[in-house]
Design a protein around this motif. Structure first.
Motif, PDB file in Angstrom:
ATOM      1  N   UNK A 381      46.390  28.812 -13.238  1.00 22.63           N
ATOM      2  CA  UNK A 381      44.923  28.585 -13.487  1.00 22.63           C
ATOM      3  C   UNK A 381      44.609  27.389 -12.446  1.00 22.63           C
ATOM      4  N   UNK A 382      43.423  27.150 -12.022  1.00 23.81           N
ATOM      5  CA  UNK A 382      43.418  25.818 -11.242  1.00 23.81           C
ATOM      6  C   UNK A 382      42.871  24.389 -11.997  1.00 23.81           C
ATOM      7  N   UNK A 383      42.492  23.720 -12.351  1.00 23.78           N
ATOM      8  CA  UNK A 383      42.053  22.663 -13.727  1.00 23.78           C
ATOM      9  C   UNK A 383      41.285  21.737 -12.287  1.00 23.78           C
ATOM     10  N   UNK A 384      39.863  21.402 -12.104  1.00 24.04           N
ATOM     11  CA  UNK A 384      39.914  20.641 -11.362  1.00 24.04           C
ATOM     12  C   UNK A 384      39.071  19.288 -11.599  1.00 24.04           C
ATOM     13  N   UNK A 447      35.706  31.338 -11.708  1.00 27.23           N
ATOM     14  CA  UNK A 447      35.441  30.182 -12.411  1.00 27.23           C
ATOM     15  C   UNK A 447      35.468  30.721 -13.501  1.00 27.23           C
ATOM     16  N   UNK A 448      36.194  30.152 -14.637  1.00 24.44           N
ATOM     17  CA  UNK A 448      36.277  30.206 -16.257  1.00 24.44           C
ATOM     18  C   UNK A 448      35.503  30.143 -17.136  1.00 24.44           C
ATOM     19  N   UNK A 449      35.371  28.045 -16.479  1.00 23.73           N
ATOM     20  CA  UNK A 449      34.706  28.174 -17.645  1.00 23.73           C
ATOM     21  C   UNK A 449      34.552  25.270 -17.145  1.00 23.73           C
ATOM     22  N   UNK A 450      34.034  25.362 -17.685  1.00 20.14           N
ATOM     23  CA  UNK A 450      32.963  23.711 -17.324  1.00 20.14           C
ATOM     24  C   UNK A 450      32.972  23.071 -18.527  1.00 20.14           C
ATOM     25  N   UNK A 511      34.910  18.732 -15.567  1.00 24.05           N
ATOM     26  CA  UNK A 511      36.102  19.894 -15.187  1.00 24.05           C
ATOM     27  C   UNK A 511      35.695  20.822 -15.406  1.00 24.05           C
ATOM     28  N   UNK A 512      36.471  21.972 -14.346  1.00 27.37           N
ATOM     29  CA  UNK A 512      36.224  22.698 -13.671  1.00 27.37           C
ATOM     30  C   UNK A 512      37.668  24.015 -13.975  1.00 27.37           C
ATOM     31  N   UNK A 513      37.525  24.627 -14.963  1.00 28.77           N
ATOM     32  CA  UNK A 513      38.800  25.588 -14.510  1.00 28.77           C
ATOM     33  C   UNK A 513      38.245  27.028 -13.906  1.00 28.77           C
ATOM     34  N   UNK A 514      39.264  27.285 -12.804  1.00 30.24           N
ATOM     35  CA  UNK A 514      39.413  28.189 -12.286  1.00 30.24           C
ATOM     36  C   UNK A 514      40.933  28.895 -12.355  1.00 30.24           C
ATOM     37  N   UNK A 515      40.198  30.105 -12.324  1.00 30.17           N
ATOM     38  CA  UNK A 515      42.114  30.844 -12.524  1.00 30.17           C
ATOM     39  C   UNK A 515      41.492  32.529 -11.314  1.00 30.17           C
ATOM     40  N   UNK A 516      43.124  32.861 -11.013  1.00 27.17           N
ATOM     41  CA  UNK A 516      42.596  33.979  -9.473  1.00 27.17           C
ATOM     42  C   UNK A 516      43.020  34.673  -9.712  1.00 27.17           C
TER      43      UNK A 516
END
Length: 519
Positions: A381-384, A447-450, A511-516
């Motif tokens: 899970x990548x949090x930008x 993209x999972x959540x913003x 904040x951007x949450x991306x999941x592989x």
């Protein structure tokens, strides 16, 4: 609010005063009610201590009783769609609610909580987080109290930063995981072997029975000298959120270009020219020249460099410099208190002179270097984190972000640098080198959540846009179709409404949450 804050700070542990009261009650119960009353009182006391602490401490005697049969089964799958439920605002707690909503649709995070709960079902923070992400409650007051008991800044009703709260939440979860790890290490070796076999992971090392946090990745900062080409060893630096500066976004706005999250990530790993930086190799070459001149002066008996202590110091320094220039590794220093003067007559020319200090040999060379920021390990899970605050101002520039983020081109420079460097091998570097043959979907994130902040630099409100569909297994194509066709919801504390994907993609992301896509 004062009473609530006092209760929040009081969560966890019992003090000395409480223990002394328990001893007095024990004596009174044994005198009046006998053993039966003692057993009842002991059960109530155990329930009170278990409910009041974030993770009950297990004694060494209890460790032998713990085993695979005492832990509930671990969840291996998550529902195809998330149950999106709003959370009540308990006094400027939108910063907390937005983060809990953002992680609610992450499959990797749900499985991580389930595995922690399977290893220790008395961890209050883990139980509360599981209840929230599953949508079984609409109030996060208990999570707020647990975090406030760890950090006083959250005990009041002041507005807080969502990214700082996310870091505090991760720290609290890692503290629970560390305590679970210590508990597992106190188990007998036989019980650990049975636990590993029961989980079907016989090849997994015993010290890593506790699962890894899905947000944890590692970066590294290294540099290369333009003069000699020296590259110092790379040391991994763990991260949970990847910070992205928006200074370049302001420049893009001036040029009437829309900044993108892909360009910000490229700038993060882009080469940077740094003038006037000390180079270890160039400095060592200059210092070696000074050492050789000192050795020439040792031939003069009148020189202080001919003293035995100076000769030993120069010889040791020369050996260290030669080893570093040949291998890039610093030699361990040895303590030299000087050479004994037994048998040495004091009428020698250097006898009454002090030996020169080692500082006279030190030289520094400043060169032009190139700095690299490397992504060594990409987390599931990548949090930008888009750094919108600049002093007392907020950067309100719109930054476009994709539904699917491909980081293959970012990992490429890391691979090239590690192949050409003389760095010491680490676990993170070896894992990156093993992935040198890039496959399709290997570094693609969905993209999972913003998390969006509405307002100025010092006050405002947080809302979350989250995806309803959740990733399932390792089927990249099925996950792709699921993400494309998923519904999206806007959650503002207790208010939940369905929104179109276009509205999500036009939000001012913080904040951007991306999941592989293919874990």
């Amino acid at each position: 609010r004062t009473d609530g804050r006092r209760r929040g700070v009081g969560v966890g542990g019992r003090g000395e005063k409480q223990e002394s009261m328990d001893r007095r009650r024990l004596g009174a119960l044994l005198l009046t009610g006998g053993v039966g009353s003692y057993v009842l009182w002991k059960g109530l006391a155990w329930a009170r201590s278990g409910a009041g602490s974030s993770l009950r401490t297990v004694d060494a005697e209890d460790d032998e009783k713990l085993g695979p049969s005492f832990w509930p089964p671990t969840e291996t799958e998550v529902p195809p769609t998330a149950n999106v439920v709003g959370l009540q605002n308990n006094g400027n707690t939108c910063f907390l609610n937005s983060i809990l909503q953002a992680v609610g649709s992450l499959r990797a995070f749900r499985l991580y909580l389930a595995e922690l709960h399977a290893l220790a079902n008395d961890a209050e923070l883990i139980k509360e987080l599981q209840t929230i992400v599953k949508g079984d409650t609409g109030d996060a007051i208990r999570v707020h109290r647990i975090i406030a008991s760890r950090e006083e800044m959250y005990s009041g009703a002041a507005q807080q930063d969502a990214q700082e709260l996310f870091t505090s939440l991760i720290t609290a979860i890692e503290a629970v995981a560390d305590r679970i790890g210590r508990r597992l290490r106190r188990l007998p070796h036989r019980t650990l072997q049975e636990l590993v076999k029961d989980k079907g992971e016989d090849s997994r090392p015993l010290p890593r029975l506790c699962p890894l946090l899905p947000f944890k990745g590692s970066t590294a900062s290294t540099k290369e000298c333009r003069e000699c080409g020296y590259k110092p060893s790379v040391r991994p630096i763990p991260f949970h959120t990847l910070p992205l500066s928006l200074i370049s976004a302001l420049k893009d706005e001036e040029k009437k270009r829309t900044p993108s999250i892909q360009n910000l990530i490229r700038l993060y790993s882009q080469e940077q020219e740094l003038p006037g930086v000390v180079c270890e190799r160039c400095s060592s070459l200059e210092e070696l020249k000074v050492v050789k001149r000192a050795k020439q002066r040792q031939k003069d008996p009148r020189s202080r460099w001919s003293k035995p202590a100076a000769q030993a110091m120069v010889a040791e320094r020369e050996a260290k410099l030669i080893k570093f220039l040949e291998t890039g590794v610093h030699m361990e220093s040895t303590e030299n208190s000087g050479t004994s003067t037994n048998g040495i007559t004091l009428d020698l020319p250097w006898a009454k002179k002090r030996a020169p200090s080692a500082e006279r040999l030190v030289r520094t060379a400043k060169c032009d270097v190139v700095r690299f920021e490397l992504l060594l390990r990409l987390p599931p899970v990548l949090c930008l984190h888009l750094q919108r605050r600049m002093g007392n101002m907020k950067i309100g520039a719109f930054v476009s972000f994709p539904l699917f983020l491909d980081l293959g081109e970012v990992v490429g420079p890391t691979l090239n640098h590690l192949r050409s460097s003389n760095c010491a091998e680490t676990s993170d570097m070896s894992s990156v080198k093993e992935n040198s043959t890039l496959t399709e979907n290997q570094f693609i994130y969905a993209l999972t959540s913003v998390v969006e902040h509405k307002g100025g630099a010092t006050s405002g409100h947080y809302v979350t846009y989250r995806r309803q569909a959740m990733l399932q297994g390792n089927d990249g194509k099925a996950n792709y179709q699921s993400v494309v066709s998923s519904k999206w919801f806007c959650v503002s504390d207790s208010q939940v409404c369905e929104v179109a994907l276009d509205i999500v993609m036009k939000s001012q992301a913080y904040l951007l949450f991306y999941e592989k896509l293919n874990p």
